[in-house]
Write a protein that holds these residues in place. Sequence first.
Motif, mmCIF file in Angstrom:
data_model
loop_
_atom_site.group_PDB
_atom_site.id
_atom_site.type_symbol
_atom_site.label_atom_id
_atom_site.label_comp_id
_atom_site.label_asym_id
_atom_site.label_seq_id
_atom_site.Cartn_x
_atom_site.Cartn_y
_atom_site.Cartn_z
ATOM 1 N N TYR A 91 0.840 -1.203 0.000
ATOM 2 C CA TYR A 91 0.000 0.000 0.000
ATOM 3 C C TYR A 91 0.874 1.252 0.000
ATOM 4 C CZ TYR A 91 0.852 1.098 4.944
ATOM 5 O OH TYR A 91 1.440 1.441 6.137
ATOM 6 N N THR A 92 0.329 2.326 -0.551
ATOM 7 C CA THR A 92 0.988 3.640 -0.519
ATOM 8 C C THR A 92 -0.078 4.686 -0.230
ATOM 9 O OG1 THR A 92 0.724 3.935 -2.919
ATOM 10 C CG2 THR A 92 2.819 3.014 -2.147
ATOM 11 N N VAL A 93 0.308 5.680 0.563
ATOM 12 C CA VAL A 93 -0.552 6.824 0.836
ATOM 13 C C VAL A 93 0.135 8.047 0.255
ATOM 14 C CG1 VAL A 93 -1.596 8.291 2.595
ATOM 15 C CG2 VAL A 93 -1.516 5.809 2.930
ATOM 16 N N ASN A 94 -0.561 8.735 -0.611
ATOM 17 C CA ASN A 94 -0.011 9.945 -1.236
ATOM 18 C C ASN A 94 -1.047 11.051 -1.126
ATOM 19 O OD1 ASN A 94 1.248 11.885 -2.744
ATOM 20 N ND2 ASN A 94 1.517 10.628 -4.570
ATOM 21 N N GLY A 95 -0.801 11.975 -0.201
ATOM 22 C CA GLY A 95 -1.787 13.024 0.022
ATOM 23 C C GLY A 95 -3.065 12.434 0.583
ATOM 24 N N ARG A 96 -4.143 12.533 -0.174
ATOM 25 C CA ARG A 96 -5.431 11.992 0.247
ATOM 26 C C ARG A 96 -5.819 10.769 -0.585
ATOM 27 N NH1 ARG A 96 -7.714 15.085 3.835
ATOM 28 N NH2 ARG A 96 -9.754 14.098 3.590
ATOM 29 N N ASN A 97 -4.802 10.096 -1.145
ATOM 30 C CA ASN A 97 -5.052 8.932 -1.997
ATOM 31 C C ASN A 97 -4.355 7.691 -1.452
ATOM 32 O OD1 ASN A 97 -6.430 10.281 -4.454
ATOM 33 N ND2 ASN A 97 -4.592 11.499 -4.155
ATOM 34 N N LEU A 98 -5.068 6.573 -1.499
ATOM 35 C CA LEU A 98 -4.551 5.287 -1.041
ATOM 36 C C LEU A 98 -4.579 4.293 -2.199
ATOM 37 C CD1 LEU A 98 -3.781 3.144 1.181
ATOM 38 C CD2 LEU A 98 -6.255 2.805 1.493
ATOM 39 N N SER A 99 -3.461 3.567 -2.376
ATOM 40 C CA SER A 99 -3.393 2.521 -3.401
ATOM 41 C C SER A 99 -3.085 1.191 -2.722
ATOM 42 C CB SER A 99 -2.303 2.827 -4.432
ATOM 43 O OG SER A 99 -2.586 4.015 -5.132
ATOM 44 N N LEU A 100 -3.868 0.170 -3.025
ATOM 45 C CA LEU A 100 -3.614 -1.196 -2.553
ATOM 46 C C LEU A 100 -3.354 -2.071 -3.768
ATOM 47 C CD1 LEU A 100 -6.439 -1.789 0.115
ATOM 48 C CD2 LEU A 100 -4.121 -0.940 0.501
ATOM 49 N N THR A 101 -2.289 -2.904 -3.704
ATOM 50 C CA THR A 101 -1.980 -3.805 -4.820
ATOM 51 C C THR A 101 -1.622 -5.169 -4.273
ATOM 52 O OG1 THR A 101 -1.093 -1.960 -6.109
ATOM 53 C CG2 THR A 101 -0.579 -4.169 -6.878
ATOM 54 N N GLY A 102 -2.373 -6.194 -4.688
ATOM 55 C CA GLY A 102 -2.125 -7.562 -4.257
ATOM 56 C C GLY A 102 -1.028 -8.222 -5.065
ATOM 57 N N SER A 103 -0.588 -9.385 -4.618
ATOM 58 C CA SER A 103 0.510 -10.106 -5.274
ATOM 59 C C SER A 103 0.130 -10.544 -6.684
ATOM 60 C CB SER A 103 0.913 -11.328 -4.438
ATOM 61 O OG SER A 103 -0.215 -12.179 -4.248
ATOM 62 N N ALA A 104 -1.157 -10.727 -6.944
ATOM 63 C CA ALA A 104 -1.597 -11.147 -8.279
ATOM 64 C C ALA A 104 -1.760 -9.966 -9.228
ATOM 65 C CB ALA A 104 -2.921 -11.911 -8.176
ATOM 66 N N GLY A 105 -1.478 -8.769 -8.738
ATOM 67 C CA GLY A 105 -1.582 -7.593 -9.604
ATOM 68 C C GLY A 105 -2.915 -6.876 -9.533
ATOM 69 N N VAL A 106 -3.882 -7.426 -8.790
ATOM 70 C CA VAL A 106 -5.172 -6.748 -8.643
ATOM 71 C C VAL A 106 -5.055 -5.739 -7.519
ATOM 72 C CG1 VAL A 106 -6.534 -8.653 -9.539
ATOM 73 C CG2 VAL A 106 -6.038 -8.546 -7.087
ATOM 74 N N GLY A 107 -5.751 -4.619 -7.646
ATOM 75 C CA GLY A 107 -5.647 -3.594 -6.626
ATOM 76 C C GLY A 107 -6.840 -2.641 -6.657
ATOM 77 N N LEU A 108 -6.776 -1.635 -5.828
ATOM 78 C CA LEU A 108 -7.829 -0.616 -5.807
ATOM 79 C C LEU A 108 -7.224 0.739 -5.469
ATOM 80 C CD1 LEU A 108 -8.542 0.217 -2.608
ATOM 81 C CD2 LEU A 108 -9.694 -2.012 -2.630
ATOM 82 N N GLU A 109 -7.940 1.767 -5.866
ATOM 83 C CA GLU A 109 -7.562 3.152 -5.566
ATOM 84 C C GLU A 109 -8.683 3.741 -4.716
ATOM 85 O OE1 GLU A 109 -4.742 4.731 -6.578
ATOM 86 O OE2 GLU A 109 -4.011 2.949 -7.640
ATOM 87 N N ALA A 110 -8.306 4.420 -3.629
ATOM 88 C CA ALA A 110 -9.301 5.012 -2.727
ATOM 89 C C ALA A 110 -8.869 6.430 -2.354
ATOM 90 C CB ALA A 110 -9.463 4.160 -1.484
ATOM 91 N N THR A 111 -9.852 7.224 -1.950
ATOM 92 C CA THR A 111 -9.620 8.625 -1.577
ATOM 93 C C THR A 111 -10.129 8.875 -0.174
ATOM 94 O OG1 THR A 111 -9.886 9.307 -3.885
ATOM 95 C CG2 THR A 111 -10.025 11.018 -2.225
ATOM 96 N N ALA A 112 -9.374 9.657 0.607
ATOM 97 C CA ALA A 112 -9.787 9.983 1.961
ATOM 98 C C ALA A 112 -11.065 10.815 1.936
ATOM 99 C CB ALA A 112 -8.691 10.754 2.676
ATOM 100 N N ALA A 113 -12.064 10.398 2.669
ATOM 101 C CA ALA A 113 -13.335 11.137 2.732
ATOM 102 C C ALA A 113 -13.097 12.466 3.412
ATOM 103 C CB ALA A 113 -14.373 10.313 3.491
ATOM 104 N N LYS A 114 -13.801 13.495 2.958
ATOM 105 C CA LYS A 114 -13.641 14.833 3.529
ATOM 106 C C LYS A 114 -14.476 14.978 4.798
ATOM 107 C CE LYS A 114 -12.673 17.016 -0.899
ATOM 108 N NZ LYS A 114 -13.063 18.054 -1.870
#
Length: 307
Positions: A284-307
Amino acid sequence: MRRVKWNRLSHLFRHIGMQTKPKFKTLKMLGVPLTAAALLAVSACGTETTGAGAGAGDRKGDGGAVQTDLPLTGVRWTVESSTAGGKKTAAPKDTFVEIDKKGAVKGNYGCNSFSGKATVKGDSVDLDKLLSTQMSCDAQDFELSLRKAFKEQLKAKLDDSRLTLTTSKGDTIALTSKPVQPDASFAGTKWTVESFTARKTMKPGGSESAQSVPKGVAGKAYLTFGKDGSVRGHTGCNSLNGQAKQSPGALEFGRIATTRMMCQGEAGTVEKQMLKVLEGKVTYTVNGRNLSLTGSAGVGLEATAAK
């Protein structure tokens, strides 16, 4: 004899007077039109000069409206994200663009710095002769995307402190002149899921596809991580909870439990994609208000911090 001569002289003077008088009348009549013509000539010259001066240095768009350059120079524009092919990606830290008043541009792609020339005409921006450093970076996807976009003529839209640059294909780059905000806290923040990603290879620069959360489910799927290793949230259909062992830049999920509502259509699809990401070891990485999750199989998701 003298009387006769005087009569002749008197007659001669009267004759001369009669001839002279019409000549004075002619000169006076000619003087009027000459003066009017001169005034008309001056007026015409004045009108021509004014008309030429009004348009000097101006560019006119449709309808004759004057087109002025957007005020983009002298500002440090922090790159927030880019959207290409429908996928929104958060920019790495310290990614920025700055154009000075002489047309010189400098910035950072997210890893390598660059410099060159910039031209702003109306709402068009051209970046030319860009030279950059050649450092090797762990993840260059964003940098490669930004390099490609900067080779095109970009259309700029300015809204207060926000700047959007758009390519001919409709891809966009979001920038802001506001000071950079600190990263949102990983733990305790409600992360709203925005999209799902899939990579064919985990190597840097590998091809990646993205799918945004459908409008009917948008804003409903989220995750919240606790400092105690707990994870809870919502799939867009069912509530979820479980445990995730945290280490720097990585998570290891245990069993994720959910409520038992039947999920169909878009909500069911989003739930399957989300639960697939929350399996086993995930980076996982947190950049500003953005979160990225990436699994070992290459699948992942992008999320944003709620205001």
